[in-house]
Write an enzyme that holds these catalytic residues in place. Sequence first.
Site, PDB file in Angstrom:
ATOM      1  N   GLU A 135      10.664   4.243 -18.789  1.00  0.00           N
ATOM      2  CA  GLU A 135      10.998   5.516 -18.320  1.00  0.00           C
ATOM      3  C   GLU A 135      12.454   6.233 -19.154  1.00  0.00           C
ATOM      4  O   GLU A 135      12.542   5.886 -20.349  1.00  0.00           O
ATOM      5  CB  GLU A 135      12.095   4.349 -16.863  1.00  0.00           C
ATOM      6  CG  GLU A 135      12.806   6.152 -15.732  1.00  0.00           C
ATOM      7  CD  GLU A 135      13.705   5.775 -15.231  1.00  0.00           C
ATOM      8  OE1 GLU A 135      14.206   4.247 -14.836  1.00  0.00           O
ATOM      9  OE2 GLU A 135      13.509   6.953 -14.032  1.00  0.00           O
ATOM     10  N   CYS A 163      13.499   5.611 -10.790  1.00  0.00           N
ATOM     11  CA  CYS A 163      14.605   7.094 -10.398  1.00  0.00           C
ATOM     12  C   CYS A 163      13.076   8.536 -11.146  1.00  0.00           C
ATOM     13  O   CYS A 163      13.140   9.973 -10.117  1.00  0.00           O
ATOM     14  CB  CYS A 163      16.026   7.549 -10.568  1.00  0.00           C
ATOM     15  SG  CYS A 163      16.337   6.519  -9.893  1.00  0.00           S
ATOM     16  N   ASN A 168       9.089   3.894  -5.500  1.00  0.00           N
ATOM     17  CA  ASN A 168       9.887   3.284  -6.574  1.00  0.00           C
ATOM     18  C   ASN A 168      10.867   2.485  -5.655  1.00  0.00           C
ATOM     19  O   ASN A 168      11.034   0.958  -5.237  1.00  0.00           O
ATOM     20  CB  ASN A 168      11.031   4.116  -7.278  1.00  0.00           C
ATOM     21  CG  ASN A 168      11.810   4.073  -7.922  1.00  0.00           C
ATOM     22  OD1 ASN A 168      11.216   2.132  -8.588  1.00  0.00           O
ATOM     23  ND2 ASN A 168      12.962   4.638  -8.374  1.00  0.00           N
ATOM     24  N   GLU A 169      12.017   2.855  -5.240  1.00  0.00           N
ATOM     25  CA  GLU A 169      13.250   2.276  -4.685  1.00  0.00           C
ATOM     26  C   GLU A 169      13.330   2.658  -3.456  1.00  0.00           C
ATOM     27  O   GLU A 169      14.279   3.059  -3.283  1.00  0.00           O
ATOM     28  CB  GLU A 169      14.200   2.158  -5.854  1.00  0.00           C
ATOM     29  CG  GLU A 169      14.490   1.239  -6.464  1.00  0.00           C
ATOM     30  CD  GLU A 169      15.542   1.050  -7.566  1.00  0.00           C
ATOM     31  OE1 GLU A 169      16.568   1.326  -7.699  1.00  0.00           O
ATOM     32  OE2 GLU A 169      15.553   0.260  -8.561  1.00  0.00           O
TER      33      GLU A 169
HETATM   34  O1  AHR Z   1      16.285   1.593 -14.749  1.00  0.00           O
HETATM   35  C1  AHR Z   1      17.010   2.004 -14.649  1.00  0.00           C
HETATM   36  C2  AHR Z   1      16.991   2.913 -12.820  1.00  0.00           C
HETATM   37  O2  AHR Z   1      17.491   1.370 -12.056  1.00  0.00           O
HETATM   38  C3  AHR Z   1      15.484   2.741 -12.188  1.00  0.00           C
HETATM   39  O3  AHR Z   1      15.603   4.523 -12.647  1.00  0.00           O
HETATM   40  C4  AHR Z   1      16.322   2.652 -10.689  1.00  0.00           C
HETATM   41  O4  AHR Z   1      14.492   2.726 -10.234  1.00  0.00           O
HETATM   42  C5  AHR Z   1      17.070   1.389 -10.934  1.00  0.00           C
HETATM   43  O5  AHR Z   1      17.291   1.504  -9.553  1.00  0.00           O
END
Ligand code: AHR
Length: 659
Positions: free
Chosen positions: A44, A253, A377-378
Site C-alpha cells: 500500500e 485504506c 477493505n475494512e
Molecule cells: O496497514 C495500514 C492500514 O491499516 C491499512 O491501510 C488499513 O486497512 C488498516 O487499518
Amino acid sequence: MRRLLLLPIILLLIPGLAAAETLICDASAPVHEISPTLYGLFFEDINHAADGGLYAELLQNRSFEYEDLTNPSPYQHLTGWQFNTSAAGEGRAAIRTDAPLNANNPTCVRVQASAAGYAFQNLGYGSAAFRGGIPITAGERYDVSVWLRNGDYEGSVSVALTTKTGDPLSDVLDFAPGEVWEKHAGVLTAHQTAEDACLTFLLNGTGELDVDMASLMPVDRVGADWPGGGLRRDLVEALKELRPRFLRFPGGCVAEGSWTWDNLYRWKDTVGPAESRKENWNTWGYMQSYGIGFYEYFCLCEELGALPLPVVGSGVLCQAREPRESPMNDEELAAWTQDILDLLEFALGDADTVWGGLRCQMGHEAPFDLRFLAIGNENWADVYFTRYEKIRNAVKAAYPDITCIAACGPVADGSLFNASRAKILRSFPEDTADEHYYMESDWFLRSTHRYDHYPRSTKVFLGEYAAHEPASGGRRPNSLYSALCEAAYLTGIERNSDVVTMCCYAPLLARLGMDQWTPDLIWFSGIRVVRTPNYYVQQMFSESLGDYLLESALLDENGAAVKEANEKLYHVVSQTAEGQIIVKLVNVSGKEKTITFQLEGGDFSRRTQGTMTLLTGSKQDANSLTAESVFPARTALSLSDGSVQITLPGYAAAVITVP
Ligand code: AHR
C-alpha cells in the site's frame, strides 16, 4: 537468502543424552495439504512506499499536481521545487491551469526569465517532506525528461544534477523547447556521490516557458520499459527475497477512499502513459503519482512470482474514518461495478477487448494470472454486505473462477467481527473471509490456536496483521520480540493452513522520516534498505514452505505433552512433495532450550545431513540504517537415525530442514 552465513558448525547427535524436550514427528502421516499461497505481501502507498519509495522516480511532485484535499492551497503545487535559485538570473514562476499538458494533468508552471541564467530545481524527497536531497552515486546514469512549451521564450534549457547552490555534480543536457508541448529526454551521468543533489533547470535565454512532468530515474531499475517508468532495484530485491506467493494491492485504506469519493482509488486513473495518469491525494496525507499503477502492479507480481490480489472499493467509503459522503446508490454502484469488471478485462481480456487491448498497448499481450479479487477493505454491516453481494454476483457471473474476498472489518473479535464472519459463512460460504488485526505482541502468543476450531470449508485470508509493541518516541518498534511473537503465531497459521490459505504482514514499506504508521516490515532511505527482524521471520517461514503438514508433538522428559504457552515454545512440522522435512521452532522465552528432534515413521538412516537457520538476539533488538544486529544464520546439522539434538537460544526462531 542474502544474509545467510553458512557456518562450519556441526551440531552432533549425542546418543543417549537425555534432552529436556523431545519433538517427535511422524513423517508417514501427512495431516493435510499446506496452502501453496500461504505467504504473500501487501503493498500500500503508506509511508511513501510507492512515491518516494518503490517507484524509481527521484523527483517529488514532478508535475506540480500536489494538493491536499483537506486543506487545498495553490502553494502546495510547488512542493518539492525551488525557483530563482541562481544569482545570475532574474525572473519569476507561477502555476498555470489554463493550458494544461492534458486534462488529467491540469497544472503546469510558467517561468518567466527576464535575464538569462534563471534557474529552478526539484529537491527530491530528502529525509523529510518538503526538504531537499536526491541521493546520487558517482558513475551512475540517470534518465531525465521534462515536458516544455515556449511562450515567447528564446534560448535553450540546460539540465544537470547539482548542489543546492548550483555546483555541477553531473554532465549537462541541453534542450531546445518548441511552440507546442514536447517531451525532452536524455541521460545524465553523475560525477560525484551526494545525498542531497538537486535536478536543476537553467534558462540560458529570456522569455516565458511552460514546464511540466519532469522526471529523474536511475537507468539501473526494474521495469524501465513499463509505461510508469519502473521500480527501485534494491527494494524489488528485498521483496523478491521474501518469496511472496501473492501480492495484495493497492490498500488498505488507500483502496476504499477515506471520507470523500474524490479520494476513491480508481484503477483507470492509474494506467496509460505516465503523464496522462490522474494524480490523487492519498489517505495518508500526500499525493500519489500512480507511477506504480495497475499495469505496473501486475508486472511486479510477475517479477516476484506472486499471484495478484487486487482490492477494489465496495461502494462504501472507509467506515473507520466516518465518511462524509453517502455510500453509492444503485446507479452509482452499477457504474462502479462496471469499472471493476473493466479491471478484470484489463487483466484477463483478449487483445480485441477495450481494456485487454489497453493492456496489450501498454506492453503485455498475455493475460495476467488473476485469480483473486477482494471487494472492500475494512468494511462491515449491511451497508457493506448488500453492496458486496451485488459486486461479487456480477464478478462471478462474468468470471466464475475468480475467488471473491469479503471483509470482516478492522478487528480480531467482538460483535462487529462475529457478525461479519457469520454473514460470510451464511451468505457467501464459497468466498474467502478477509481478517485484519493489529494486536499487542503477547496476544499473538495467546492466540496460536485461534483457527483450530474454525469450520474448514470457508477459507480465511489474513490480509493485515502485525504484533504491536508499546510506542517509544511516537513509534512502535520492529523488535525481535514482536517478530518472534509473529513467528509463534505463524506456526498456528501453518498448522491451520487448510483454512487460512493466505496471510500477509502490514504495512510492508516505510521511508525513514516520512512514515505515518509503525511498525513496518522494511524501512528504507533514498539509498539503503533496512530488513527488520519481522522481515526475516517472514522470509524464513516463506522460503521453507512445506506441501503437507505432519503430525508432531513436543514431549517433556516424562513423555508428557509440553504446553506451548507454559514453555513459550512453538512448533510446526511439514514436508515437501519431494520429501524434505521442515521444522519451524520458536522460543519466545528468554531461556535456552535443548531439544531432541526425532523423526519417526520411516527409514531415516540415509538422511544424515540437515541445516538449521537461526534468528536470535536480545529481546528488544531492532535493525537500523547503521546496524543490522538481527539476521538469520545457517548451520549444518548431522542426524543419526532421524534424530538430532539442538540447542535453541532464548528469543529465537529456527527453521530446520532435512532433505
Ligand atoms: O496497514 C495500514 C492500514 O491499516 C491499512 O491501510 C488499513 O486497512 C488498516 O487499518
